[in-house]
Design a protein around this motif. Structure first.
Motif, PDB file in Angstrom:
ATOM      1  N   GLU A  34       0.795  -1.194   0.047  1.00 29.60           N
ATOM      2  CA  GLU A  34      -0.116   0.071  -0.139  1.00 29.60           C
ATOM      3  C   GLU A  34       0.621   1.240  -0.075  1.00 29.60           C
ATOM      4  N   ASP A  35       1.967   1.293   0.848  1.00 29.63           N
ATOM      5  CA  ASP A  35       2.603   2.542   0.856  1.00 29.63           C
ATOM      6  C   ASP A  35       3.873   2.821   0.156  1.00 29.63           C
ATOM      7  N   PHE A  36       4.236   1.856  -0.717  1.00 32.53           N
ATOM      8  CA  PHE A  36       5.545   2.101  -1.380  1.00 32.53           C
ATOM      9  C   PHE A  36       5.060   1.751  -2.895  1.00 32.53           C
ATOM     10  N   ALA A  37       5.961   2.419  -3.714  1.00 36.16           N
ATOM     11  CA  ALA A  37       5.782   1.981  -5.114  1.00 36.16           C
ATOM     12  C   ALA A  37       7.232   2.036  -6.050  1.00 36.16           C
ATOM     13  N   ALA A  38       7.339   1.632  -7.084  1.00 36.16           N
ATOM     14  CA  ALA A  38       8.396   1.483  -7.897  1.00 36.16           C
ATOM     15  C   ALA A  38       8.971   2.929  -7.970  1.00 36.16           C
ATOM     16  N   GLY A  39      10.404   3.140  -7.681  1.00 41.11           N
ATOM     17  CA  GLY A  39      10.873   4.613  -7.917  1.00 41.11           C
ATOM     18  C   GLY A  39      10.952   4.983  -6.628  1.00 41.11           C
ATOM     19  N   ASP A  40      10.417   4.540  -5.420  1.00 40.23           N
ATOM     20  CA  ASP A  40      10.715   5.150  -4.017  1.00 40.23           C
ATOM     21  C   ASP A  40      12.091   4.670  -3.619  1.00 40.23           C
ATOM     22  N   LYS A  41      12.795   5.560  -2.898  1.00 40.23           N
ATOM     23  CA  LYS A  41      14.048   5.386  -2.392  1.00 40.23           C
ATOM     24  C   LYS A  41      13.532   5.003  -0.903  1.00 40.23           C
ATOM     25  N   VAL A  42      14.336   3.969  -0.400  1.00 41.66           N
ATOM     26  CA  VAL A  42      13.893   3.061   1.091  1.00 41.66           C
ATOM     27  C   VAL A  42      15.207   2.875   1.647  1.00 41.66           C
ATOM     28  N   ILE A  43      14.902   2.819   2.833  1.00 45.54           N
ATOM     29  CA  ILE A  43      15.901   2.042   4.190  1.00 45.54           C
ATOM     30  C   ILE A  43      15.480   0.674   4.179  1.00 45.54           C
ATOM     31  N   VAL A  44      16.396  -0.366   4.067  1.00 48.66           N
ATOM     32  CA  VAL A  44      16.099  -1.377   4.283  1.00 48.66           C
ATOM     33  C   VAL A  44      16.696  -2.366   5.660  1.00 48.66           C
ATOM     34  N   PRO A  45      16.021  -2.468   6.529  1.00 48.94           N
ATOM     35  CA  PRO A  45      16.696  -2.888   7.847  1.00 48.94           C
ATOM     36  C   PRO A  45      17.358  -4.295   7.806  1.00 48.94           C
ATOM     37  N   ALA A  46      18.273  -4.422   8.411  1.00 43.67           N
ATOM     38  CA  ALA A  46      18.962  -5.781   8.426  1.00 43.67           C
ATOM     39  C   ALA A  46      17.983  -6.811   8.643  1.00 43.67           C
ATOM     40  N   ILE A  47      17.115  -6.508   9.742  1.00 43.72           N
ATOM     41  CA  ILE A  47      15.857  -7.468  10.349  1.00 43.72           C
ATOM     42  C   ILE A  47      15.037  -7.434   9.649  1.00 43.72           C
ATOM     43  N   THR A  48      14.151  -8.349   8.743  1.00 41.87           N
ATOM     44  CA  THR A  48      13.031  -8.377   7.814  1.00 41.87           C
ATOM     45  C   THR A  48      12.296  -9.376   8.320  1.00 41.87           C
ATOM     46  N   PRO A  49      11.647  -9.352   9.637  1.00 39.61           N
ATOM     47  CA  PRO A  49      10.933 -10.485   9.975  1.00 39.61           C
ATOM     48  C   PRO A  49       9.485 -10.796   9.285  1.00 39.61           C
TER      49      PRO A  49
ATOM     50  N   SER B 298      10.786 -14.397  14.997  1.00 36.73           N
ATOM     51  CA  SER B 298       9.719 -14.965  14.577  1.00 36.73           C
ATOM     52  C   SER B 298      10.180 -16.097  13.573  1.00 36.73           C
ATOM     53  N   GLY B 299       9.336 -17.198  13.663  1.00 36.58           N
ATOM     54  CA  GLY B 299       9.517 -18.175  12.714  1.00 36.58           C
ATOM     55  C   GLY B 299      10.771 -18.962  13.493  1.00 36.58           C
ATOM     56  N   GLY B 300      11.179 -18.810  14.546  1.00 40.03           N
ATOM     57  CA  GLY B 300      12.217 -19.689  15.112  1.00 40.03           C
ATOM     58  C   GLY B 300      13.488 -18.690  15.646  1.00 40.03           C
ATOM     59  N   MET B 301      14.091 -18.981  16.448  1.00 40.33           N
ATOM     60  CA  MET B 301      15.307 -18.308  16.803  1.00 40.33           C
ATOM     61  C   MET B 301      16.194 -17.477  15.804  1.00 40.33           C
ATOM     62  N   LEU B 302      16.302 -16.384  15.820  1.00 38.94           N
ATOM     63  CA  LEU B 302      17.051 -15.594  15.179  1.00 38.94           C
ATOM     64  C   LEU B 302      16.607 -15.530  13.709  1.00 38.94           C
ATOM     65  N   GLN B 303      15.399 -16.144  13.343  1.00 38.75           N
ATOM     66  CA  GLN B 303      14.690 -16.166  11.904  1.00 38.75           C
ATOM     67  C   GLN B 303      14.425 -14.722  11.479  1.00 38.75           C
ATOM     68  N   GLY B 304      14.325 -13.796  12.270  1.00 38.33           N
ATOM     69  CA  GLY B 304      13.960 -12.481  11.941  1.00 38.33           C
ATOM     70  C   GLY B 304      15.095 -12.048  10.794  1.00 38.33           C
ATOM     71  N   PHE B 305      16.230 -12.376  11.235  1.00 35.81           N
ATOM     72  CA  PHE B 305      17.480 -11.810  10.503  1.00 35.81           C
ATOM     73  C   PHE B 305      17.488 -13.108   9.151  1.00 35.81           C
ATOM     74  N   ARG B 306      16.907 -12.370   8.125  1.00 32.81           N
ATOM     75  CA  ARG B 306      16.583 -13.308   6.870  1.00 32.81           C
ATOM     76  C   ARG B 306      17.656 -13.352   6.064  1.00 32.81           C
TER      77      ARG B 306
END
Ligand code: NDP
Ligand code: ZN
Length: 351
Positions: free
Chosen positions: A73-88, A103-111
């Protein structure tokens, strides 16, 4: 697409891998700036999380969206974004009982570069864009934004875990980029005396800038003795562990007062056990609280940290000492991270 990967434990290199698919809630992103992390080095050269074959490396990125799923909903092609190391996976029930990092198991938010391919490639995938991306504010530089993804959120987490408050005395063991952001966070949270332990001169200079009051060089003698000498034998309120070897928690326990708090940020990469000193830990009864955690990720965290930069409370760009250019620069940046030249704090690659 061209990707810089861990081919196996101990070996990295360029590989070709198919462009990832974009799920309905997800985004595909072209990196604009990326950085290697000390954790990548533990992962590749110590095999700390186990064998990985042709796993694309990298978990620190700022980028431009090239495609979004139809539920985003809030993002579209062309947007510049910050991507966190942890993306659960924010849909996991684990979020409600163990925190998003697990989430999904120990340390699994670190994908990235752990359970799926990382960001060191021409196009990478981010799950659940609305919850795992933050818009890059035009008020902050791309380099500062890049430091938020891991270094700032980790250093600040050390401060949060240690519950540093007004007037607290603090030791930060290790003043690489993570320890430096812990110093900055401690200062923002009202710490009084802040001991910074490290030896690289470039880090000591940065530590001063971020709020260190006392420098201790662990190569000049026993760290605990040196600190106790300057406090008349009094332990500190909180210790943040952001560097050192396998037995560094021993020093943290010795340095911290009964009732005080120790927060660990180090990614220990060897040995089956971590030693603790029995006597200094009050034979188990000292109320010296030892905590350790993976940095928080997600959109709101990035938006909040971004505001710290926007309103002038923090300038993480001073961490950056080396700049490389183009996707190919990733290989040299990675080498630098492995070798850690003494004039380096953090290298970045402007893609
Ligand atoms: P660096 O290697 O850049 O810094 C390590 C620091 O520790 C340096 O200041 C070094 O000193 C110091 N040090 C080394 N030995 C000792 C010792 N015996 N006593 C005290 N200090 C010592 O690492 P980073 O800042 O990049 O990362 C720190 C740790 O955080 C790593 O283990 C990394 O994997 C982890 N990490 C954890 C995250 C999390 O979510 N918890 C996220 C990101 C990273 P010198 O000046 O001599 O080099
Ligand atoms: Zn990292």
């Amino acid at each position: 697409v061209k990707s810089f990967a861990m081919k196996e434990v101990g070996e990295v290199g360029w590989i070709e891998k198919p462009k990832p698919d974009c799920g309905p809630y997800d985004a595909l992103i072209r990196p604009l700036a990326v950085a290697p992390c000390t954790s990548d080095i533990h992962t590749v050269y110590s095999g700390a999380i186990g064998e990985r074959n042709n796993m694309v490396l990298g978990h620190e990125a700022v980028g431009e969206i090239v495609e979004t799923g139809d539920k985003v909903e809030d993002f579209a092609a062309g947007d510049k974004v910050i991507v966190p190391a942890i993306t659960p996976d924010w849909h996991s029930r684990d979020i409600q009982d163990r925190g998003h990092q697990h989430s999904g198991g120990m340390l699994q938010g670190f994908r990235f570069a752990n359970v799926k391919d990382g960001v060191f490639r021409e196009v990478f995938h981010v799950n659940q864009a609305d919850l795992n991306l933050a818009h890059l504010s035009p008020e902050i530089s791309m380099e500062s934004a890049l430091m938020l993804t891991d270094m700032v959120t980790t250093g600040m987490h050390g401060v949060e875990l240690a519950e540093i408050g007004n007037g607290d005395t603090v030791v930060v063991l290790g003043i690489g980029p993570v320890g430096l952001m812990a110093i900055a966070g401690a200062a923002i949270n009202g710490a009084s005396r802040i001991f910074a332990v490290g030896s690289r001169q470039v880090c000591v200079e940065a530590a001063k800038r971020y709020g260190m009051t006392d420098h201790i060089n662990y190569r000049d003698g026993d760290t605990v003795e040196q600190i106790m000498e300057s406090t008349d034998g009094k332990e500190v309120d909180c210790t943040i562990v952001a560097g050192g070897g396998q037995d560094i928690l021993k020093q943290a326990v010795e340095l911290t007062r009964p009732g005080g708090t120790i927060s660990n940020l180090v990614y220990f990469d060897e040995g089956k056990e971590l030693p603790l000193p029995r006597f200094e830990w009050g034979n188990g009864m000292a109320h010296k609280d030892i905590r350790g955690g993976l940095c928080p990720g997600g959109r709101v965290r990035m938006e909040k940290l971004s505001r710290l930069v926007e309103y002038g409370r923090l300038d993480p760009s001073h961490l950056i000492t080396h700049r490389l250019y183009g996707l190919e620069g990733i290989e040299d940046a990675f080498k630098l991270m492995k070798e850690k030249p003494r004039d380096m704090i953090k290298p970045v690659v402007m893609v």
